[in-house]
Structure formats: structure tokens, C-alpha cells
Motif scaffolding. Structure first.
Motif, PDB file in Angstrom:
ATOM      1  N   ASP A 103      25.746  -3.725  10.546  1.00 43.10           N
ATOM      2  CA  ASP A 103      26.180  -2.535  10.794  1.00 43.10           C
ATOM      3  C   ASP A 103      25.017  -1.794  11.235  1.00 43.10           C
ATOM      4  OD1 ASP A 103      28.769  -3.204   9.552  1.00 43.10           O
ATOM      5  OD2 ASP A 103      27.922  -2.648   7.510  1.00 43.10           O
ATOM      6  N   HIS A 108      28.729   2.497  13.639  1.00 43.77           N
ATOM      7  CA  HIS A 108      29.427   2.790  12.466  1.00 43.77           C
ATOM      8  C   HIS A 108      29.453   4.284  11.873  1.00 43.77           C
ATOM      9  CE1 HIS A 108      28.995  -1.683  12.580  1.00 43.77           C
ATOM     10  NE2 HIS A 108      30.218  -1.606  11.737  1.00 43.77           N
ATOM     11  N   ASP A 117      36.834  -1.048  10.072  1.00 39.48           N
ATOM     12  CA  ASP A 117      36.198  -1.992   9.412  1.00 39.48           C
ATOM     13  C   ASP A 117      36.803  -2.443   8.223  1.00 39.48           C
ATOM     14  OD1 ASP A 117      34.002  -2.405  11.127  1.00 39.48           O
ATOM     15  OD2 ASP A 117      32.662  -0.936  10.182  1.00 39.48           O
ATOM     16  N   ARG A 133      27.433  -8.372   4.855  1.00 36.18           N
ATOM     17  CA  ARG A 133      27.274  -7.230   5.494  1.00 36.18           C
ATOM     18  C   ARG A 133      25.853  -6.745   5.339  1.00 36.18           C
ATOM     19  NH1 ARG A 133      32.293  -5.192   7.193  1.00 36.18           N
ATOM     20  NH2 ARG A 133      31.189  -3.660   8.310  1.00 36.18           N
ATOM     21  N   HIS A 135      22.390  -4.264   7.392  1.00 31.65           N
ATOM     22  CA  HIS A 135      21.996  -3.049   8.114  1.00 31.65           C
ATOM     23  C   HIS A 135      20.702  -3.108   8.668  1.00 31.65           C
ATOM     24  CE1 HIS A 135      20.430  -1.693   4.442  1.00 31.65           C
ATOM     25  NE2 HIS A 135      21.565  -2.052   4.070  1.00 31.65           N
TER      26      HIS A 135
END
Length: 161
Positions: A103, A108, A117, A133, A135
Motif C-alpha cells: 500500500d 491509496h 480495495d 498487506r 506499506h
């Protein structure tokens, strides 16, 4: 005026993620202007983009996973999901049916991405995929935690031989 490598990468990332341009078009434009000012930097940006990642965070995830010796994954894989349509997994471990979603802030942070999503992840889970997920912050500040989690998930999903 020159953006430099970092700002140039952000610009290319945004354009690719928002589908304003694709890599073949960038390659063609670069080839036409190969002798112009900025062509060397544009070539470096193309090289970064052609690594299968659409953002700096994805490139960081790819480097971490490669350095960790994890194999059997592909970047930006299209998956057909019954009742949903097509989804693209950032990093897909086919044998284990694990998808790593990276992400990034550029993609996003808008309402459209937010609304897409959730249903997309639900469709992936319903089709038997595990979605991990991550980031930018985790990839830069806690890469060992990311790799531990990924290894644990992959180990739990490794097909019996």
C-alpha cells in the motif's frame, strides 16, 4: 529544471499507477529522445519501472524479498476472480496462494482506491488467497518484521510434497 531520480521516480510511479501512461509508451518516447537533455535520467527511471514494480515501496519490497532468498513469486500478476473480475496482485506466490499487497500513499489516499480495495481483498480471500498487506513505513522501518510475517505465512501455506 530537473526533477532528479527520487522526484522523477515519484512522478513515473503516479503516472503508471493511475494508468496515465504505460511502459511501452515510455520506452518509445525515451528512444525518440535518447540524445536529449535528461535522457540518461529517464533511462534510469525506465530501468526502475521495468523491474515489475509500480512504486518505490514495491521496489523496496522486491529487494527485501530477493535479499531474503524467497523464491517463487511474480510481480503485478493478473488474477481472474469469480464474481468480481480481474485483480492485480503486487507480489504473488502462486504455489502458496499468497499475495503481498504494498500500500503506497500515492495510490491509496483517494476514495476510489479505498472503495475498491475492500471488495477486491474479500474476493481474493473467497477464492482461497491469503493477502498480506504492507506499506512504506514497515518496509523501511521494520523490514525484519515484514519478512518474519511473510515467511510464517508462506510456511503455513506451503503445499505438502
Amino acid at each position: 529544471m530537473s526533477l532528479g531520480l527520487e522526484e522523477g521516480a515519484r512522478l513515473v510511479d503516479r503516472a503508471l499507477v493511475r494508468r496515465k501512461v504505460d511502459l511501452p509508451a515510455l520506452r518509445t518516447a525515451h528512444a525518440r529522445r535518447a540524445r536529449c537533455h535528461g535522457a540518461a535520467l529517464a533511462g534510469r527511471l525506465l530501468h526502475l519501472a521495468e523491474g515489475g514494480a509500480r512504486s518505490q515501496a514495491e521496489r523496496r519490497a522486491h529487494r527485501l524479498v530477493r535479499r531474503a532468498g524467497l523464491r517463487g513469486w511474480r510481480a503485478d500478476v493478473e488474477i481472474d476472480l469469480p464474481g468480481y473480475g480481474r485483480a492485480v496482485g503486487d507480489m504473488v506466490f502462486d504455489a502458496e496462494r499468497v499475495i503481498v499487497e504494498v500500500d503506497g500513499w500515492a495510490y491509496h489516499r483517494d476514495l476510489r482506491a479505498f472503495l475498491v480495495d475492500g471488495p477486491r481483498q474479500s474476493a481474493l480471500v473467497a477464492a482461497g488467497w491469503v493477502v498480506l498487506r504492507t506499506h512504506w513505513y514497515e518496509l523501511h522501518e521494520q523490514p525484519d518484521a515484514f519478512l518474519r510475517t511473510l515467511r510464517r505465512i508462506l510456511a503455513s501455506r506451503t503445499p505438502s510434497r
